[in-house]
Design a protein around this motif. Structure first.
Motif, PDB file in Angstrom:
ATOM      1  N   UNK A 126      10.463  51.709  22.806  1.00 39.45           N
ATOM      2  CA  UNK A 126      10.831  50.921  21.634  1.00 39.45           C
ATOM      3  C   UNK A 126      12.249  50.406  21.747  1.00 39.45           C
ATOM      4  N   UNK A 127      12.861  50.640  22.896  1.00 35.35           N
ATOM      5  CA  UNK A 127      14.246  50.202  23.083  1.00 35.35           C
ATOM      6  C   UNK A 127      14.323  49.156  24.186  1.00 35.35           C
ATOM      7  N   UNK A 128      15.470  48.515  24.274  1.00 32.43           N
ATOM      8  CA  UNK A 128      15.697  47.487  25.291  1.00 32.43           C
ATOM      9  C   UNK A 128      16.565  48.085  26.387  1.00 32.43           C
ATOM     10  N   UNK A 129      16.007  48.275  27.587  1.00 37.07           N
ATOM     11  CA  UNK A 129      16.766  48.843  28.700  1.00 37.07           C
ATOM     12  C   UNK A 129      17.645  47.785  29.346  1.00 37.07           C
ATOM     13  N   UNK A 130      18.722  48.237  29.987  1.00 37.91           N
ATOM     14  CA  UNK A 130      19.621  47.302  30.673  1.00 37.91           C
ATOM     15  C   UNK A 130      19.094  47.010  32.074  1.00 37.91           C
ATOM     16  N   UNK A 131      19.307  45.808  32.524  1.00 31.20           N
ATOM     17  CA  UNK A 131      18.841  45.396  33.852  1.00 31.20           C
ATOM     18  C   UNK A 131      20.011  44.873  34.674  1.00 31.20           C
ATOM     19  N   UNK A 132      19.874  44.998  36.013  1.00 29.28           N
ATOM     20  CA  UNK A 132      20.852  44.432  36.956  1.00 29.28           C
ATOM     21  C   UNK A 132      20.096  43.545  37.933  1.00 29.28           C
ATOM     22  N   UNK A 133      20.621  42.359  38.137  1.00 33.55           N
ATOM     23  CA  UNK A 133      19.929  41.407  38.993  1.00 33.55           C
ATOM     24  C   UNK A 133      20.030  41.764  40.478  1.00 33.55           C
TER      25      UNK A 133
END
Length: 487
Positions: A240-247
């Motif tokens: 239910x949360x928004x995880x952080x991403x790295x390109x």
């Protein structure tokens, strides 16, 4: 089951027409094996990250929320066999698929052959290597003896790459995805897929162009980059949360010109810098490491005037299933048996006799002077420790002193009794003493006495001494003359 490449090569030992080098076993543009490329178009260890996101608002439409989930797939290594080819000898065009010219070497000598091997898997892989050699026989039953063989991986400059007869070699390989912006010499790869331990500086790699031509370069720099990542959730769950991403940071392989280096008489290299802006790369074909492999075989010939063979097999196997076999046979090597011929003529000096037309016979009166001519010619390979033993004929006395000159430099009582010429060159005086070498690169000798039946010794060839013969090379001729007086 193992995937393997087998190189089968036959070296012949010939006794006729030995001075002439053999013809090429394969034409200059003939490929010696069919490519064994990986059935894959994505580099192994590439991470396939997929993120799905749901966005929504509350009932008032004033607040926005998001949640995401992800999956990650790692691309596997698809193993491929080795391609055995000749070493690269040109900047582009024909991909160095020329065989080394056939060579002759004396019995007991070593023939070296240089090959190049390329592994076209979709990623770096390790291969097991082994070399076997065995002597063979010809129809006359002649044997090649004292056969030894080795293989050695070489760096681009001809120096050793690892131990002799190394059991394994890891080949770097990967499939590029494009050209780095602003460069003409740097290829891009999926982030994290390049193995910086195998794609190391000064390794040779092969690049295939869209026109089908290939070119070899040196690795001048490598950066593995990194795959895209997501943190804050694990795959396979409900979130239910928004995880952080790295390109993704794509890996880079920077290439440079492969300088020309002379290895085993072959100019290996290209001396051409990469220019991928004008020469488009085919990114469906792996950028693969090329390894130079030097095979050396030493053998002797058991008999003169016979033929024999030596076969060797160099095998490289992947450490996985499904064998793929390729064969290569490039040069034809000849070990030449030493074969000396000797003749002896005589002429009656007192009666103005001649060696011309002489069949080794003459007539003489008592007190006549006879001159003997001994000719030794090598019609085969190098002969070592060449010694000629003769004796003062019965009922004669060896002539020593003024006939061929005298030397104040020799011990008291010694005198010159013979002369030796090598290949028609300047005559070398041979003294009866044993304390000096007349010419270490032509001949030495001694005579123990001028009396009948006394031993006469001649030691011929390069590095001859007063007690041992030297080396008489193929095609060399030595002529010995000395005189006796009939009692």
């Amino acid at each position: 089951m193992k995937r393997r490449i087998t190189m089968q090569h036959t070296f012949s030992i010939r006794s006729t027409g030995r001075a002439a080098a053999g013809v090429l076993a394969l034409g200059a543009l003939l490929a010696v094996s069919q490519p064994q490329e990986a059935a894959a178009s994505t580099t192994a260890n590439t991470k396939l990250l997929n993120v799905v996101t749901v966005s929504y608002k509350d009932a008032s439409n004033n607040n926005t929320f998001s949640a995401n989930a992800s999956t990650q797939v790692t691309v596997n290594l698809v193993k491929a066999g080795l391609n055995a080819i000749a070493a690269p000898t040109g900047p582009t065009g024909p991909w160095g698929l020329s065989c080394l010219p056939a060579v002759n070497t004396p019995s007991g000598g070593t023939i070296t052959t240089l090959y190049a091997m390329v592994a076209n898997a979709n990623g770096s892989d390790t291969y097991n290597f082994g070399l076997s050699a065995a002597s063979g026989t010809n129809t006359n039953g002649a044997l090649a003896t004292n056969v030894t063989s080795h293989f050695q991986f070489l760096k681009y400059d001809g120096t050793a790459d690892g131990a002799q007869d190394a059991g394994t070699h890891t080949f770097a390989s990967g499939i590029g995805v494009g050209l780095a912006t602003g460069t003409s010499d740097t290829l891009l790869f999926p982030g994290g897929s390049l193995d910086s331990n195998t794609f190391a500086p000064n390794k040779i790699v092969v690049v295939t162009y869209l026109d089908g031509k290939k070119q070899a370069f040196l690795v001048s720099g490598v950066s593995g980059g990194s795959a895209a990542t997501i943190t804050g959730n694990n795959t396979g769950g409900a979130y239910s949360n928004l995880a952080s991403t790295a390109g993704e940071t794509q890996g880079q392989l920077k290439l440079a010109a492969l300088p020309t280096t002379a290895i085993d008489g072959l100019n290996v290299g290209a001396n051409a810098a990469p220019d991928f802006d004008t020469h488009a790369v085919d990114f469906s074909v792996p950028v693969a490491e090329l390894a130079l492999v030097q095979v050396s075989v030493t053998a002797s010939v058991a008999q003169t005037n016979t033929d024999a063979t030596v076969n060797f097999t160099l095998a490289g196997s992947t450490q996985g299933p499904t064998p793929v076999t390729a064969t290569v046979a490039c040069t034809d090597g000849t070990w030449v048996a030493p074969q000396l011929t000797i003749s002896k003529l005589v002429r009656n000096v007192s009666k103005s006799g001649s060696f011309v037309g002489n069949l080794g016979t003459a007539s003489a009166d008592p007190n006549d002077t006879l001159e003997y001519q001994v000719t030794v010619t090598n019609t085969g390979g190098d002969a070592n420790k060449v010694a000629v033993t003769d004796a003062v004929p019965a009922y004669t006395t060896l002539v020593a002193g003024s006939t061929y000159g005298t030397s104040a430099a020799t011990p008291t009582g010694s005198s010159i009794f013979a002369q030796v010429t090598k290949n028609g060159g300047t005559a070398i005086n041979i003294d009866m003493g044993t304390s000096a070498v007349e010419s270490a690169n032509v001949a030495a000798g001694d005579a123990t006495s001028t009396a009948a039946k006394s031993p006469i010794n001649f030691y011929l060839g390069t590095s001859a001494s007063t007690s041992a013969g030297g080396t008489v090379k193929a095609g060399e001729t030595f002529v010995i003359i000395y005189q006796v007086k009939v009692n």
